[in-house]
Write an enzyme that holds these catalytic residues in place. Structure first.
Site, PDB file in Angstrom:
ATOM      1  CG  PHE A 174      43.783  59.056  90.515  1.00 33.58           C
ATOM      2  CD1 PHE A 174      44.479  58.861  89.278  1.00 33.58           C
ATOM      3  CD2 PHE A 174      42.475  59.489  90.293  1.00 33.58           C
ATOM      4  CE1 PHE A 174      44.121  59.146  88.048  1.00 33.58           C
ATOM      5  CE2 PHE A 174      42.006  59.798  89.079  1.00 33.58           C
ATOM      6  CZ  PHE A 174      42.850  59.504  87.925  1.00 33.58           C
ATOM      7  NE  ARG A 218      42.865  65.406  89.015  1.00 32.18           N
ATOM      8  CZ  ARG A 218      42.674  64.085  88.726  1.00 32.18           C
ATOM      9  NH1 ARG A 218      43.405  63.181  89.289  1.00 32.18           N
ATOM     10  NH2 ARG A 218      41.665  63.800  87.828  1.00 32.18           N
ATOM     11  CE  LYS A 243      35.209  65.598  83.118  1.00 34.73           C
ATOM     12  NZ  LYS A 243      36.432  65.261  82.372  1.00 34.73           N
ATOM     13  CG  ASP A 289      41.403  68.121  77.057  1.00 40.14           C
ATOM     14  OD1 ASP A 289      40.071  68.099  77.021  1.00 40.14           O
ATOM     15  OD2 ASP A 289      41.993  67.116  77.786  1.00 40.14           O
ATOM     16  CG  PHE A 330      43.231  65.207  82.369  1.00 41.02           C
ATOM     17  CD1 PHE A 330      43.024  65.897  83.596  1.00 41.02           C
ATOM     18  CD2 PHE A 330      42.844  64.030  81.645  1.00 41.02           C
ATOM     19  CE1 PHE A 330      42.044  65.208  84.165  1.00 41.02           C
ATOM     20  CE2 PHE A 330      41.528  63.649  82.609  1.00 41.02           C
ATOM     21  CZ  PHE A 330      41.229  64.303  83.632  1.00 41.02           C
ATOM     22  CB  THR A 331      44.760  61.240  84.944  1.00 42.67           C
ATOM     23  OG1 THR A 331      43.543  61.478  84.597  1.00 42.67           O
ATOM     24  CG2 THR A 331      45.391  61.892  86.141  1.00 42.67           C
ATOM     25  CE1 TYR A 374      25.040  49.024  65.862  1.00 41.89           C
ATOM     26  CE2 TYR A 374      25.965  49.916  63.493  1.00 41.89           C
ATOM     27  CZ  TYR A 374      26.100  49.099  64.937  1.00 41.89           C
ATOM     28  OH  TYR A 374      27.599  48.874  65.126  1.00 41.89           O
TER      29      TYR A 374
HETATM   30  C1  LIG Z   1      37.494  64.419  82.112  1.00 41.60           C
HETATM   31  C2  LIG Z   1      38.537  64.977  81.244  1.00 41.60           C
HETATM   32  C3  LIG Z   1      38.892  64.007  80.403  1.00 41.60           C
HETATM   33  C4  LIG Z   1      38.842  62.357  80.283  1.00 41.60           C
HETATM   34  O1  LIG Z   1      37.339  62.411  79.790  1.00 41.60           O
HETATM   35  P1  LIG Z   1      36.432  61.195  80.178  1.00 41.60           P
HETATM   36  O2  LIG Z   1      35.066  61.348  79.841  1.00 41.60           O
HETATM   37  O3  LIG Z   1      36.384  61.154  81.804  1.00 41.60           O
HETATM   38  O4  LIG Z   1      36.971  59.998  79.818  1.00 41.60           O
HETATM   39  C5  LIG Z   1      40.032  64.267  79.413  1.00 41.60           C
HETATM   40  N1  LIG Z   1      40.787  65.442  79.751  1.00 41.60           N
HETATM   41  C6  LIG Z   1      40.239  66.474  80.462  1.00 41.60           C
HETATM   42  C7  LIG Z   1      40.869  67.783  80.720  1.00 41.60           C
HETATM   43  C8  LIG Z   1      39.191  66.002  81.495  1.00 41.60           C
HETATM   44  O5  LIG Z   1      38.833  66.702  82.399  1.00 41.60           O
END
Ligand SMILES: *Cc1c(COP(=O)(O)O)cnc(C)c1O
Length: 462
Positions: free
Chosen positions: A454, A388, A264, A221, A130-131, A78
């Site tokens: 979306f 998009r 990613k 980011d 970004f969303t 943990y």
């Molecule tokens: C996917 C993504 C996020 C959010 O990450 P999650 O792991 O899906 O919560 C943030 N910024 C960018 C540029 C992304 O592609």
């Protein structure tokens, strides 16, 4: 024997396939019913009815044998797991930030960063939204303002670094509200919403110089930072001979912290983190993470997932890997172009984007042309893509739909999953849809969720 004069030197993947997963194409009538039951939203299609899945590159990565080995040896303590230490040392070495705060995925990190760094009413300038990032910034009371260069909005511009921050736009905001009213500058790598377009090192350096002089933080980011570094290496002079790791380290050096979706670049299926330079901010983040994610040494990830991520980060820096990754995306772009399909150029690092305004010029943006094309590509060949455009952009505080310049369909390539033959099938399907574009109309929205619409909105053809 007559050997050609022009023998190219091709790239290939620096791996071979050890395990396979079967896929099959559902019959046309099943696809039609599936799309109608999904309300023409590709997010609502069951994966078992998808043939080739280009919905997202998020968490869809294929892991290596070394990563699976890390899964087996994961330490599920943990507190203070060995895999936390392993990940922490990799993050410190590779990205160069002192503090690692693991989270369940990227948005967990964005939530915490936004809560600790944004005071109500403060402005958060960023190179396109970004969303989930913008959602958390606004949720914390911040006001997002776009400072990306104008070229980003032009799908026909060949500019090599369309992700760059326009420092003059930023300066106008700083002059208007004052540096103290800026929460931080939100700097994205390989900007997703304009087509996976990179920032240049020169731009990051200039931004750093501008912000540090005024006491403004820059938060990266870094979700696709490694892929961005491949473009710096291949497009920016002075970086041709530098290893990807060195380029990444310089890039992060111009920023004060980062959020990452490990799903990613980091070649895993789940996970993310926040990394910070400042001790005080890190302390605040650790206090929050225990309430929202998990103890500060796992933050919502299993020990084994942190281990696999540590291995994945190191694998992502291998030049042979990153070249095959980004060039495979370019291969799809070139195939589509050869059929005359309108695509955003230059090709992005993780996806190819179809320009829906050019494909369906007769469909107004309020009838969601990109959403419609994504549905048509599924009907055509069982290929799942996503919108998009206006649907993803959502609504402003007054309830009006944002009308983004870019109305795109995203074909996102999972890492190490598909071969060039899969992409041949995809490009042919898109070309067939474009051939019958004149007979394709728009959509009307029949259900609209309150936030991040979306993901769950439903539509029907008009
Ligand atoms: C996917 C993504 C996020 C959010 O990450 P999650 O792991 O899906 O919560 C943030 N910024 C960018 C540029 C992304 O592609």
């Amino acid at each position: 024997m007559r050997i050609s004069e022009n023998i190219p030197t091709s790239w290939c993947e620096p791996w071979k396939i050890k395990t396979i997963e079967h896929i099959s194409l559902a019959p046309p009538e099943i696809r039609q019913t599936a799309l109608e039951s999904a309300g023409w939203n590709t997010f609502l299609l069951p994966s078992r009815l998808v043939y080739i899945d280009l919905l997202t590159d998020s968490g869809t990565n294929a892991m290596s044998d070394q990563q699976w080995a890390a899964i087996m040896t994961g330490d599920e303590a943990y507190a203070g797991s060995k895999d936390f230490e392993r990940l922490e040392s990799v993050v410190q070495r590779v990205y160069g930030y002192k503090h690692l705060i693991p989270t369940h995925q990227g948005r967990g990190a964005e939530h915490i960063l936004s809560q600790i760094c944004i005071a109500k009413g403060q402005v958060v300038p960023g190179n396109m939204y970004f969303t989930t990032t913008k959602f958390h910034q606004e949720h914390a009371g911040g006001v997002f303002e776009d400072v990306i260069v104008d070229e980003a909005f032009d799908p026909h511009s060949g500019c090599p670094f369309k992700g760059n921050v326009d420092i003059e736009k930023l300066d106008r905001i700083v002059k208007r509200v004052g540096a103290a009213q800026i929460a931080y500058v939100s700097l994205e790598t390989n900007v997703n919403m304009c087509g996976g377009q990179p920032i240049s090192m020169a731009n990051a350096r200039e931004l750093h110089a501008y912000c540090s002089k005024r006491g403004i933080l820059v938060m990266l980011d870094a979700t696709r930072a490694v892929e961005n570094c491949y473009f710096i290496k291949t497009r920016e002079s002075g970086y041709e001979d530098k290893p990807i790791a060195e380029i990444l380290s310089e890039l992060c050096g111009y920023t004060d912290g980062c959020t990452i979706s490990g799903k990613k670049d980091c070649l895993v299926n789940i996970g993310g983190f926040l990394a910070l330079r400042d001790d005080g901010l890190a302390q605040k983040a650790r206090e929050m993470v225990v309430a929202f994610e998990g103890l500060h040494t796992y933050g919502g990830m299993a020990g084994r997932d942190m281990g696999a991520m540590a291995v994945g980060i190191l694998e992502s820096l291998d030049y042979a890997y990153i070249r095959a990754r980004v060039e495979q995306v370019g291969y799809l772009g070139k195939r589509l172009e050869s059929y005359g399909v309108p695509v955003v150029k230059p090709f992005g690092g993780h996806a190819i984007y179809l320009n829906a305004k050019d494909i369906l010029p007769h469909v107004p943006q309020e009838q969601y042309p990109a959403q419609r094309i994504a549905g048509e590509i599924y009907l055509e060949a069982g290929v799942r893509t996503m919108e998009r455009g206006i649907v993803s952009a959502g609504r402003d505080h007054d309830g009006n739909e944002y009308k983004p310049e870019l109305e795109l369909v995203r074909l996102t390539i999972p890492r190490r999953v598909y071969t060039q033959s899969h992409l041949d099938v995809v490009s042919e399907a898109c070309a067939r849809v474009c051939r019958r574009a004149e007979s394709i109309g728009g959509l009307r929205m029949t259900y609209e969720p309150g936030a991040l619409r979306f993901f769950q909105a439903r539509f029907e053809p008009v």
